[in-house]
Design a protein around this motif. Structure first.
Motif, mmCIF file in Angstrom:
data_model
loop_
_atom_site.group_PDB
_atom_site.id
_atom_site.type_symbol
_atom_site.label_atom_id
_atom_site.label_comp_id
_atom_site.label_asym_id
_atom_site.label_seq_id
_atom_site.Cartn_x
_atom_site.Cartn_y
_atom_site.Cartn_z
ATOM 1 N N ILE A 29 -21.389 14.794 -55.805
ATOM 2 C CA ILE A 29 -21.402 16.061 -55.061
ATOM 3 C C ILE A 29 -19.963 16.484 -54.784
ATOM 4 C CG2 ILE A 29 -22.078 17.149 -52.887
ATOM 5 C CD1 ILE A 29 -24.488 15.221 -52.893
ATOM 6 N N PRO A 30 -19.594 17.704 -55.197
ATOM 7 C CA PRO A 30 -18.204 18.135 -55.008
ATOM 8 C C PRO A 30 -17.792 18.104 -53.538
ATOM 9 C CG PRO A 30 -19.417 19.685 -56.392
ATOM 10 C CD PRO A 30 -20.427 18.725 -55.832
ATOM 11 N N LEU A 31 -16.556 17.676 -53.304
ATOM 12 C CA LEU A 31 -16.075 17.553 -51.918
ATOM 13 C C LEU A 31 -16.043 18.898 -51.209
ATOM 14 C CD1 LEU A 31 -13.211 14.962 -52.439
ATOM 15 C CD2 LEU A 31 -15.441 14.600 -51.373
ATOM 16 N N ASP A 32 -15.819 19.969 -51.972
ATOM 17 C CA ASP A 32 -15.723 21.258 -51.286
ATOM 18 C C ASP A 32 -17.096 21.846 -50.932
ATOM 19 O OD1 ASP A 32 -16.270 21.774 -53.880
ATOM 20 O OD2 ASP A 32 -14.383 22.780 -54.328
ATOM 21 N N GLU A 33 -18.159 21.114 -51.211
ATOM 22 C CA GLU A 33 -19.487 21.548 -50.736
ATOM 23 C C GLU A 33 -19.815 20.923 -49.382
ATOM 24 O OE1 GLU A 33 -22.485 21.046 -53.770
ATOM 25 O OE2 GLU A 33 -21.411 22.328 -55.183
ATOM 26 N N ALA A 34 -18.819 20.201 -48.815
ATOM 27 C CA ALA A 34 -19.033 19.580 -47.494
ATOM 28 C C ALA A 34 -17.835 19.895 -46.609
ATOM 29 C CB ALA A 34 -19.195 18.072 -47.648
ATOM 30 N N ASP A 35 -18.034 19.791 -45.295
ATOM 31 C CA ASP A 35 -16.923 20.058 -44.385
ATOM 32 C C ASP A 35 -16.096 18.783 -44.158
ATOM 33 O OD1 ASP A 35 -18.186 18.481 -42.494
ATOM 34 O OD2 ASP A 35 -18.741 20.138 -41.165
ATOM 35 N N GLU A 36 -15.180 18.836 -43.186
ATOM 36 C CA GLU A 36 -14.262 17.698 -43.034
ATOM 37 C C GLU A 36 -14.959 16.447 -42.490
ATOM 38 O OE1 GLU A 36 -14.032 20.531 -41.434
ATOM 39 O OE2 GLU A 36 -13.766 20.197 -39.299
ATOM 40 N N ASN A 37 -16.186 16.608 -42.018
ATOM 41 C CA ASN A 37 -16.962 15.427 -41.625
ATOM 42 C C ASN A 37 -18.108 15.169 -42.605
ATOM 43 O OD1 ASN A 37 -15.847 16.306 -38.648
ATOM 44 N ND2 ASN A 37 -16.007 14.101 -38.963
ATOM 45 N N LEU A 38 -17.945 15.745 -43.783
ATOM 46 C CA LEU A 38 -18.895 15.528 -44.881
ATOM 47 C C LEU A 38 -20.294 16.057 -44.577
ATOM 48 C CD1 LEU A 38 -17.513 12.068 -46.029
ATOM 49 C CD2 LEU A 38 -17.220 14.279 -47.157
ATOM 50 N N GLN A 39 -20.332 17.092 -43.751
ATOM 51 C CA GLN A 39 -21.593 17.791 -43.511
ATOM 52 C C GLN A 39 -21.749 18.879 -44.567
ATOM 53 O OE1 GLN A 39 -24.071 19.933 -39.879
ATOM 54 N NE2 GLN A 39 -21.886 19.741 -39.714
ATOM 55 N N SER A 40 -22.949 18.991 -45.102
ATOM 56 C CA SER A 40 -23.212 19.999 -46.127
ATOM 57 C C SER A 40 -22.859 21.391 -45.616
ATOM 58 C CB SER A 40 -24.702 19.957 -46.496
ATOM 59 O OG SER A 40 -25.053 21.126 -47.192
ATOM 60 N N ARG A 41 -22.203 22.161 -46.480
ATOM 61 C CA ARG A 41 -21.929 23.550 -46.125
ATOM 62 C C ARG A 41 -23.141 24.414 -46.441
ATOM 63 N NH1 ARG A 41 -17.000 25.405 -49.200
ATOM 64 N NH2 ARG A 41 -16.934 27.098 -47.706
ATOM 65 N N LEU A 42 -24.095 23.864 -47.196
ATOM 66 C CA LEU A 42 -25.271 24.633 -47.599
ATOM 67 C C LEU A 42 -26.470 24.348 -46.701
ATOM 68 C CD1 LEU A 42 -24.978 24.010 -51.451
ATOM 69 C CD2 LEU A 42 -24.016 25.879 -50.103
ATOM 70 N N ALA A 43 -26.516 23.159 -46.146
ATOM 71 C CA ALA A 43 -27.656 22.772 -45.296
ATOM 72 C C ALA A 43 -27.120 22.035 -44.080
ATOM 73 C CB ALA A 43 -28.618 21.883 -46.084
ATOM 74 N N PRO A 44 -26.711 22.775 -43.038
ATOM 75 C CA PRO A 44 -26.174 22.115 -41.847
ATOM 76 C C PRO A 44 -27.152 21.059 -41.313
ATOM 77 C CG PRO A 44 -25.856 24.481 -41.720
ATOM 78 C CD PRO A 44 -26.694 24.232 -42.940
ATOM 79 N N GLY A 45 -26.574 19.922 -40.919
ATOM 80 C CA GLY A 45 -27.416 18.816 -40.455
ATOM 81 C C GLY A 45 -27.585 17.756 -41.536
ATOM 82 N N LEU A 46 -27.244 18.131 -42.779
ATOM 83 C CA LEU A 46 -27.325 17.176 -43.883
ATOM 84 C C LEU A 46 -25.894 16.673 -44.149
ATOM 85 C CD1 LEU A 46 -29.173 15.983 -46.161
ATOM 86 C CD2 LEU A 46 -28.472 17.931 -47.579
ATOM 87 N N TYR A 47 -25.734 15.374 -44.231
ATOM 88 C CA TYR A 47 -24.415 14.763 -44.441
ATOM 89 C C TYR A 47 -24.454 13.865 -45.680
ATOM 90 C CZ TYR A 47 -23.306 15.981 -39.553
ATOM 91 O OH TYR A 47 -23.069 16.640 -38.374
ATOM 92 N N PHE A 48 -23.266 13.542 -46.192
ATOM 93 C CA PHE A 48 -23.158 12.645 -47.353
ATOM 94 C C PHE A 48 -22.095 11.589 -47.087
ATOM 95 C CE2 PHE A 48 -23.749 17.051 -48.830
ATOM 96 C CZ PHE A 48 -25.032 16.945 -49.344
ATOM 97 N N ALA A 49 -22.350 10.380 -47.558
ATOM 98 C CA ALA A 49 -21.308 9.340 -47.485
ATOM 99 C C ALA A 49 -21.401 8.444 -48.712
ATOM 100 C CB ALA A 49 -21.475 8.500 -46.214
ATOM 101 N N GLY A 50 -20.259 7.922 -49.123
ATOM 102 C CA GLY A 50 -20.203 6.927 -50.195
ATOM 103 C C GLY A 50 -20.164 7.515 -51.581
ATOM 104 N N GLU A 51 -20.745 6.755 -52.491
ATOM 105 C CA GLU A 51 -20.614 7.037 -53.926
ATOM 106 C C GLU A 51 -21.364 8.283 -54.374
ATOM 107 O OE1 GLU A 51 -20.814 3.214 -56.074
ATOM 108 O OE2 GLU A 51 -21.569 4.389 -57.749
#
Ligand SMILES: Cc1cc2nc3c(=O)[nH]c(=O)nc-3n(C[C@H](O)[C@H](O)[C@H](O)COP(=O)(O)OP(=O)(O)OC[C@H]3O[C@@H](n4cnc5c(N)ncnc54)[C@H](O)[C@@H]3O)c2cc1C
Length: 411
Positions: free
Chosen positions: A353-375
């Motif tokens: 998942i491209p880094l620019d699809e998430a904010d600085e805390n890795l929260q999705s910019r498309l679906a707030p409340g959804l986060y990503f971590a790791g590989e």
């Protein structure tokens, strides 16, 4: 339907780190498709658990997408090696580095790291539901519903936030077959091209004929392009093991991180320098002395004893047979790379998942409340503890975001 504050999908390295770092406990649920959480983590570093590296910096990582928020550097700055070791040592672990800067638990058992995290989760009251594979994720009211399938059938769980820690496509025997990317793409997220990394390489067969099973120390360089366009990608020193398909060994694994995304697009080659501690002059003198002592010795026997006998025969075959030609081939044994062993042989996935699809805390910019971590994210590290460090750093960024901790406070 059971309700939680946070559902973490994937009980691997980043999922366990995230659950362990979150302030909450009883309102956190980890859904893991495997029979146990942390199975891959327990197998890392040949079972010894190379969790980080003394030479930590963003230079040891790759990403294809823009990192407009500098999230990789931010993660390493806020939650880098020292923070990770302080966190794990705070739980009672103890860690040391080897001569290459690779950090391991003193007991040299990766499972001890998994245990620390499991104990922490149990203390906090975090529920781990193993054997539950999340099939779908959908928005509902002010949160998400995760539908998971287990031995007893399908079950739905609700949470206000969901963290996807489902890893990539590499090493599917640990539950990471790439199918979980769909949980993110269902919300409009995209994926950069995916490639296997930290993987064995296939080479032209003729060059390695008769060498299967031979292990030699080498300084191994990787090149892209040909002729005057040829340029060096990276160099690693370590074990090179010849196989029936090509080459393996730690030097190959480490180099693969620099080239698998180029395979099939441009010419990729390796050059092995054997006897890296012996100067070309000294090597040539030895070969000349041997030729002078045994004038009737077959060319294929000349380098035997100086290098492995079978390797000596391959070197003679791939040179003009003279001491000069063989000395040159020992110092530059070229191998055209034709592919890799793919995701089944790989330890890590390049891309995600491209880094620019998430904010600085890795929260999705498309679906707030959804986060990503790791590989799952488009970040992969070199061999040497960088990938587990990213699992930790990214998981901590997510935990900060969920717990409302700003970077300033955290420092
Ligand atoms: C053999 C091996 C050795 C390694 N050694 C090292 C090392 O020494 N140092 C290092 O830094 N890195 C090492 N790595 C890489 C490192 O282990 C990974 O980069 C890291 O584990 C990634 O963490 P993650 O949490 O993103 O994913 P993972 O640890 O892969 O965890 C993902 C989890 O999600 C689960 N999952 C997937 N889909 C679903 C779903 N739909 N529902 C529920 N659960 C799901 C999986 O079962 C898995 O448990 C190694 C990898 C391998 C394979």
């Amino acid at each position: 339907m059971n309700g939680y504050g946070t559902i973490i999908v994937g009980g691997g390295a980043s999922g366990l780190f995230c659950a362990a770092a979150l302030k909450g406990g009883k309102d956190v649920l980890v859904l893991e498709r495997g029979e146990r959480a942390g199975r891959k983590l327990s197998a890392t570093g040949n079972g010894q658990g190379n969790v980080s590296n003394l030479h930590m910096s963003a230079d040891h990582y790759f990403h294809q997408s823009g990192d407009s928020r500098g999230v990789l550097s931010r993660g390493l700055a806020l939650h880098g090696r020292e923070d990770m070791l302080a966190f794990l040592e705070g739980l009672g672990g103890l860690f040391v580095a080897d001569g290459r800067g690779r950090v391991y638990p003193t007991g040299k058992q990766a499972s001890s790291v998994t245990d620390l995290l499991r104990f922490r989760l149990a203390e906090k009251g975090v529920r781990i539901a193993a054997g539950m594979r999340v099939r779908s994720l959908r928005r509902e009211a002010d949160g998400f519903v995760a539908e998971a399938e287990g031995a007893a059938g399908a079950e739905c769980f609700f949470a206000r936030r969901v963290v996807l820690c489902t890893g990539g496509s590499a090493a599917k025997n640990f539950g990471t077959d790439g199918s979980a990317y769909a949980l993110a793409t269902a919300f409009g997220h995209t994926l950069t091209p995916l490639y296997p990394s930290l993987v064995q390489l296939k080479t032209e067969r003729e060059a390695i004929r008769g060498l299967k099973g031979i292990r030699a120390e080498a300084r191994l360089s990787a090149f892209a392009g040909r002729g005057r366009e040829k340029r060096k990608l990276a160099e690693e020193r370590g074990d090179l093991i010849f196989t029936d398909y090509g080459v393996s060994g730690d030097a190959v694994f480490r180099l693969s991180a620099f080239l698998t995304d180029r395979l099939g697009k441009e010419e990729i080659s390796l050059s092995a320098e054997f006897l890296p501690d012996v100067s070309p002059e000294r090597l040539l003198r030895a070969l000349r002395r041997k030729r002078a002592a045994f004038p009737s010795l077959a060319d294929g026997e000349l380098a035997g004893g100086i290098v492995n006998n079978a390797l000596g025969r391959a070197i003679a075959r791939r040179s003009d047979g003279t001491p000069e030609g063989q000395a040159a081939r020992i110092k530059d044994f070229p191998l055209a790379v034709t592919g890799s062993l793919g995701f089944d042989g790989a330890q890590v996935t390049k891309g995600g998942i491209p880094l620019d699809e998430a904010d600085e805390n890795l929260q999705s910019r498309l679906a707030p409340g959804l986060y990503f971590a790791g590989e799952i994210l488009d970040v992969d590290g070199e061999c040497g503890g960088y990938n587990l460090q990213w699992a930790y750093s990214s998981a901590r960024l997510v935990a900060d975001g969920i717990d409302g901790i700003s970077g300033r406070q955290e420092r």
